[in-house]
Design a protein around this motif. Structure first.
Motif, short mmCIF file in Angstrom:
data_model
loop_
_atom_site.label_atom_id
_atom_site.label_comp_id
_atom_site.label_asym_id
_atom_site.label_seq_id
_atom_site.Cartn_x
_atom_site.Cartn_y
_atom_site.Cartn_z
N VAL A 527 73.47 55.55 27.95
CA VAL A 527 72.37 54.57 27.96
C VAL A 527 71.31 54.86 29.02
O VAL A 527 70.19 54.33 28.93
CB VAL A 527 72.90 53.12 28.17
CG1 VAL A 527 73.83 52.72 27.04
CG2 VAL A 527 73.59 52.96 29.52
N VAL A 528 71.63 55.69 30.02
CA VAL A 528 70.69 55.88 31.13
C VAL A 528 69.37 56.49 30.66
O VAL A 528 68.30 56.16 31.17
CB VAL A 528 71.33 56.72 32.26
CG1 VAL A 528 71.60 58.15 31.80
CG2 VAL A 528 70.45 56.71 33.50
N GLY A 529 69.42 57.38 29.68
CA GLY A 529 68.19 57.99 29.16
C GLY A 529 67.28 56.96 28.53
O GLY A 529 66.06 56.99 28.72
N TRP A 530 67.87 56.03 27.76
CA TRP A 530 67.07 54.96 27.14
C TRP A 530 66.50 54.04 28.21
O TRP A 530 65.35 53.58 28.11
CB TRP A 530 67.92 54.17 26.16
CG TRP A 530 68.34 54.97 24.97
CD1 TRP A 530 69.58 55.47 24.70
CD2 TRP A 530 67.50 55.41 23.89
NE1 TRP A 530 69.58 56.19 23.53
CE2 TRP A 530 68.32 56.16 23.01
CE3 TRP A 530 66.15 55.25 23.59
CZ2 TRP A 530 67.81 56.73 21.84
CZ3 TRP A 530 65.65 55.82 22.42
CH2 TRP A 530 66.47 56.54 21.57
N SER A 531 67.28 53.76 29.24
CA SER A 531 66.81 52.89 30.32
C SER A 531 65.60 53.51 31.01
O SER A 531 64.57 52.85 31.22
CB SER A 531 67.94 52.67 31.33
OG SER A 531 67.50 51.89 32.43
N LEU A 532 65.68 54.79 31.36
CA LEU A 532 64.58 55.46 32.04
C LEU A 532 63.37 55.64 31.13
O LEU A 532 62.22 55.51 31.57
CB LEU A 532 65.06 56.82 32.57
CG LEU A 532 66.11 56.77 33.68
CD1 LEU A 532 66.61 58.17 34.00
CD2 LEU A 532 65.56 56.09 34.93
N GLY A 533 63.62 55.93 29.86
CA GLY A 533 62.51 56.10 28.91
C GLY A 533 61.73 54.82 28.72
O GLY A 533 60.49 54.81 28.76
N PHE A 534 62.44 53.71 28.51
CA PHE A 534 61.78 52.42 28.36
C PHE A 534 61.07 52.02 29.66
O PHE A 534 59.99 51.41 29.64
CB PHE A 534 62.80 51.34 27.98
CG PHE A 534 63.15 51.30 26.52
CD1 PHE A 534 62.18 51.46 25.55
CD2 PHE A 534 64.46 51.08 26.12
CE1 PHE A 534 62.50 51.41 24.20
CE2 PHE A 534 64.80 51.04 24.77
CZ PHE A 534 63.81 51.21 23.81
N LEU A 535 61.69 52.35 30.80
CA LEU A 535 61.06 52.02 32.09
C LEU A 535 59.74 52.76 32.25
O LEU A 535 58.75 52.17 32.70
CB LEU A 535 62.02 52.39 33.24
CG LEU A 535 61.46 52.19 34.65
CD1 LEU A 535 61.14 50.71 34.91
CD2 LEU A 535 62.45 52.71 35.70
N ALA A 536 59.71 54.04 31.90
CA ALA A 536 58.47 54.81 31.99
C ALA A 536 57.39 54.17 31.11
O ALA A 536 56.22 54.07 31.51
CB ALA A 536 58.72 56.25 31.57
N PHE A 537 57.79 53.74 29.93
CA PHE A 537 56.85 53.08 29.02
C PHE A 537 56.29 51.80 29.65
O PHE A 537 55.08 51.54 29.61
CB PHE A 537 57.56 52.76 27.70
CG PHE A 537 56.74 51.92 26.75
CD1 PHE A 537 55.79 52.50 25.94
CD2 PHE A 537 56.94 50.55 26.66
CE1 PHE A 537 55.03 51.74 25.06
CE2 PHE A 537 56.20 49.78 25.79
CZ PHE A 537 55.24 50.38 24.99
N MET A 538 57.17 51.00 30.26
CA MET A 538 56.74 49.74 30.88
C MET A 538 55.85 50.01 32.08
O MET A 538 54.88 49.27 32.33
CB MET A 538 57.96 48.91 31.28
CG MET A 538 57.62 47.51 31.79
SD MET A 538 56.71 46.49 30.60
CE MET A 538 57.95 46.31 29.31
N CYS A 539 56.14 51.04 32.85
CA CYS A 539 55.31 51.38 34.01
C CYS A 539 53.88 51.71 33.57
O CYS A 539 52.90 51.27 34.18
CB CYS A 539 55.92 52.56 34.77
SG CYS A 539 57.42 52.18 35.69
N VAL A 540 53.76 52.50 32.52
CA VAL A 540 52.43 52.86 32.00
C VAL A 540 51.72 51.62 31.49
O VAL A 540 50.51 51.44 31.74
CB VAL A 540 52.56 53.92 30.88
CG1 VAL A 540 51.22 54.15 30.22
CG2 VAL A 540 53.11 55.22 31.45
N LEU A 541 52.43 50.74 30.78
CA LEU A 541 51.82 49.52 30.25
C LEU A 541 51.28 48.66 31.38
O LEU A 541 50.13 48.19 31.33
CB LEU A 541 52.84 48.74 29.43
CG LEU A 541 52.38 47.36 28.92
CD1 LEU A 541 51.21 47.50 27.95
CD2 LEU A 541 53.54 46.61 28.27
N VAL A 542 52.09 48.44 32.42
CA VAL A 542 51.66 47.60 33.54
C VAL A 542 50.48 48.24 34.27
O VAL A 542 49.53 47.56 34.67
CB VAL A 542 52.83 47.35 34.51
CG1 VAL A 542 52.35 46.65 35.78
CG2 VAL A 542 53.90 46.51 33.83
#
Length: 555
Positions: A527-542
């Motif tokens: 799951v760690v890859g999905w966690s980091l991938g979604f986090l990167a997406f959220m960082c860009v959005l913010v």
């Protein structure tokens, strides 16, 4: 008394590196060395105590007291919720009504991929809205096993699904906590969060299907998954901005499930993924993972007969969850809420006296014992009401209650250890040092603001706790760099939801529920890859929301 000093060695960066040692040790033990979560969390707890005493000069007594407070908080209210939620589930298994519920879901669609979306995402979001704190992961992961998915895949799907709904979980407890610590209104924070997490919600059902059946499954189920994701996202935005922040996930969960059912009335996958496909994939996955048992250590029914799918039995199968909805809804009525809260006790943890660098007492040393109003108690009450509805004898219900503690014994140790670690890091100043270091990014702070929330949830397992931890820091840093404080504070909660799936607390709950205790490290790596991938997406959005590009989205 202990007063925090947040910078040592003459360098905030070096201090932050040392402060991160407990977390680094925890994740290396879990993800690299594959140590079981309860052992890894105990080792990391010891490391945090050493750093607190040796580097931050925290008195040994104060460090130990903060750890005991965290451990107690880990049991109440967090484990108190999970234990009672799993007990209700176990009673449905004991009576055979869980099988009826499964067959009822199967009537919606025979396709296992769509059932996984309905159970893990829609039903999981409803459980998150009502209880939170690991409840949806514990219940939906076991329901997925009944579909034919392997224990490992069930745990991974349940953990990944428990993302977008988390920011508004447990009747918006994370938003309420964020409002308390940041000084911003619940309405503004809820509205801003409702302009971040819905973007994530669009993609989560697609990812769940990918986890079950790869790219082929994603293509084959697009009408249903897109309807689910977009409906949840739109409803979450509308409810949080114009209806009610506490009811946001309840409304979104029900509408998204309804959208899937509506689509299935006029469309069905051309290549269905049946239970035979799921079991074959589970067998192959179990073989690849070293022969893990298909049924794990999951609670199973002692009944030898199969309950017929009569209208009465279907109603009984749904009754526990309907009772939970009713009990939690009634508990929000002002008069009842006030009565339940009238017996709440708040007191300072005996002997613990910790001050921040400004000399102000930390709020974390106050323990709130809301024994009657707590979500776990409401779940216990729901369970007691459910006993006669399911037709289970009080003796069998009590036996199941005792076996639930045995089933979750390692999860209990893990959660209490991780919360003890979190409280030691918070009280000593280790967490604040990390936060201050990240807040020094200047104009790029918007890009990493969600990382703070992600870090907080990864440690505590709770978006509520992470918002309490970093809410004020987010606002302070935002004011320093000229960023919207509402945006920064909301980013804490929105980023935090993505740390949920890698939190040792939730990993232990998922592993315990599906019978893979000791395999938390294996789940973590998946799951760690999905966690980091979604986090990167959220960082860009913010970050884009902090610029003119998406600045129009900010409250």
């Amino acid at each position: 008394m202990y007063t925090q000093v947040l910078e040592h060695f003459g360098s905030l960066g070096l201090t932050a590196l040392v402060a991160a040692l407990p977390l680094l040790v925890l994740f290396i033990l879990l993800g690299v060395l594959r140590m079981t979560a309860w052992k890894a969390s105990l080792v990391a707890l010891v490391v945090s105590l050493v750093v607190a005493v040796a580097v931050y000069s925290m008195p040994v007594g104060q460090a130990l007291l903060s750890g005991t407070l965290g451990a107690v908080f880990g049991f109440f209210p967090i484990l108190w919720i999970v234990i009672n939620a799993i007990w209700v589930y176990n009673m449905t298994v004991e009576t055979g009504h869980f099988d009826v519920l499964q067959r009822s879901f199967a009537r919606v669609s025979s396709d296992q991929r769509i059932q996984a979306v309905i159970i893990a995402f829609c039903f999981g979001a409803l459980l998150e809205a009502l209880a939170g704190f690991g409840t949806p992961v514990a219940i939906t992961s076991v329901m997925l096993i009944a579909l034919g998915l392997s224990p490992m895949k069930s745990a991974v799907v349940a953990l990944v699904a428990n993302t977008a709904p988390v920011a508004f979980g447990a009747l918006a407890a994370p938003i309420t906590a964020l409002s308390t610590t940041s000084g911003l209104s619940v309405a503004d924070l809820g509205a801003m969060t409702g302009r971040q997490t819905p973007v994530l919600a669009v993609f989560v059902p697609l990812v769940l299907v990918f986890l079950v059946d790869g790219k082929r499954g994603v293509r084959a189920t697009l009408p249903a998954t897109l309807a689910c994701g977009f409906t949840f996202a739109i409803t979450q935005y509308l409810a949080s901005n114009f209806l009610s922040v506490p009811l946001t996930d309840i409304v979104a969960a029900l509408f998204s499930a309804g959208a899937v059912v509506a689509v299935l009335r006029v469309w069905s996958p051309s290549e269905p993924y049946t239970v035979e496909h799921a079991r074959a994939a589970a067998a192959a996955e179990d073989a690849a993972d070293g022969g893990l048992p298909v049924a794990g250590g999951v609670t199973t029914s002692t009944r030898t007969d199969v309950l017929p799918e009569t209208r009465a039995n279907v109603l009984r199968a749904y009754a526990p969850y309907l009772v939970i909805i009713v009990v939690f809804s009634l508990a929000q009525i002002p008069a009842i809420k006030s009565a339940l809260g009238s017996v709440t006790e708040k007191f300072g943890w005996p002997g613990l006296d910790v001050r921040d660098p400004a000399g102000k007492a930390l709020s974390l040393q106050t323990f709130k014992f809301d024994w009657l109003a707590a979500a776990g108690t409401l779940l216990l009450i729901s369970g007691l009401i459910t006993i006669p509805l399911l037709g289970i004898s009080p003796a069998r219900a009590l036996a199941r209650y005792g076996s639930t503690y045995v089933q979750l014994k390692f999860a209990i140790i893990t959660v209490m250890s991780v919360l003890a670690l979190a409280y030691v890091m918070n009280a000593s100043g280790q967490t604040a040092s990390l936060g201050l270091f990240l807040a020094g990014a200047g104009g790029l702070f918007a890009l990493i603001a969600p990382v703070l929330g992600w870090l907080g949830v990864a440690v505590t397992g709770s978006d509520t706790s992470a918002n309490t931890l970093f809410g004020a820091l987010q606002v302070s840093a935002a004011n320093q760099v000229g960023m919207s404080p509402v945006l920064a504070a909301a980013a804490n909660g929105a980023g935090g939801v993505l740390g949920k799936m890698i939190s040792p607390q939730n990993l232990a709950i998922a592993a315990g529920a599906v019978g893979l205790a000791g395999k938390e490290g294996d789940i973590f790596r998946k799951v760690v890859g999905w966690s980091l991938g979604f986090l990167a997406f959220m960082c860009v959005l913010v970050y884009l929301q902090s610029t003119p590009v998406l600045g129009w989205m900010v409250v």
